[in-house]
Design a protein around this motif. Sequence first.
Motif, PDB file in Angstrom:
ATOM      1  N   THR A  64      21.008  47.816 -14.230  1.00  0.00           N
ATOM      2  CA  THR A  64      20.844  46.374 -14.384  1.00  0.00           C
ATOM      3  C   THR A  64      21.180  45.935 -15.805  1.00  0.00           C
ATOM      4  OG1 THR A  64      18.519  46.595 -14.982  1.00  0.00           O
ATOM      5  CG2 THR A  64      19.005  46.244 -12.652  1.00  0.00           C
ATOM      6  N   ARG A  66      20.257  42.403 -18.207  1.00  0.00           N
ATOM      7  CA  ARG A  66      19.494  41.157 -18.235  1.00  0.00           C
ATOM      8  C   ARG A  66      19.609  40.518 -19.614  1.00  0.00           C
ATOM      9  NH1 ARG A  66      14.739  41.058 -16.057  1.00  0.00           N
ATOM     10  NH2 ARG A  66      15.196  42.752 -14.636  1.00  0.00           N
ATOM     11  N   ARG A  72      17.491  32.263 -16.486  1.00  0.00           N
ATOM     12  CA  ARG A  72      18.347  32.351 -15.300  1.00  0.00           C
ATOM     13  C   ARG A  72      19.753  31.943 -15.687  1.00  0.00           C
ATOM     14  NH1 ARG A  72      14.247  29.226 -11.264  1.00  0.00           N
ATOM     15  NH2 ARG A  72      12.652  30.818 -11.271  1.00  0.00           N
ATOM     16  N   ARG A 100      24.882  39.231  -9.368  1.00  0.00           N
ATOM     17  CA  ARG A 100      23.510  38.728  -9.253  1.00  0.00           C
ATOM     18  C   ARG A 100      23.146  38.639  -7.784  1.00  0.00           C
ATOM     19  NH1 ARG A 100      22.676  33.266 -11.834  1.00  0.00           N
ATOM     20  NH2 ARG A 100      24.678  32.889 -10.904  1.00  0.00           N
ATOM     21  N   ARG A 101      21.897  38.903  -7.476  1.00  0.00           N
ATOM     22  CA  ARG A 101      21.453  38.857  -6.083  1.00  0.00           C
ATOM     23  C   ARG A 101      21.448  37.431  -5.539  1.00  0.00           C
ATOM     24  NH1 ARG A 101      20.488  43.905  -5.135  1.00  0.00           N
ATOM     25  NH2 ARG A 101      19.362  45.204  -6.570  1.00  0.00           N
ATOM     26  N   ALA A 105      18.338  34.671  -9.916  1.00  0.00           N
ATOM     27  CA  ALA A 105      18.088  36.005 -10.463  1.00  0.00           C
ATOM     28  C   ALA A 105      18.193  35.998 -11.984  1.00  0.00           C
ATOM     29  CB  ALA A 105      19.076  37.004  -9.878  1.00  0.00           C
TER      30      ALA A 105
END
Length: 133
Positions: A64, A66, A72, A100-101, A105
């Motif tokens: 992942t 982030r 967001r 991104r899901r 996310a």
Amino acid sequence: MRLKTHSIMAGPLALALLLMSTTPEAASPSASLSVDRSSSSRFTVGFVQVDPDAAASTLTVRGTVRPRISARGAIPGQVHITVLDAEGRTLAETDASLMRRNRQAQAAHFHAQLAIDPPPGSRVRVEHRLDRP
């Protein structure tokens, strides 16, 4: 009501015995591979999982990315994955797209499969790049 100390300690004691009885190699099949994570200025490479499959001579890397400040929105760029041997020579490399899901996310995930069976002592370098080389 009295608490019985033997019933309180039974759970953590059993867990400790179970963890001590497993070997590190059995707990982590990629124990011979080390992972180097390189983050960009605004985004952090988080969780990285490396799964070697000697039978199929492949290496699967997933993880992942982030933002450093929780927010967001889109996560630009891609992840560059490099497999290095013990001497530092490049064995394989690839780029993985970030996905991104959903729109809300706060992290994006990546997945890549390389056609290589790395020798013991190899390193996997995972680097987030904002621009394409």
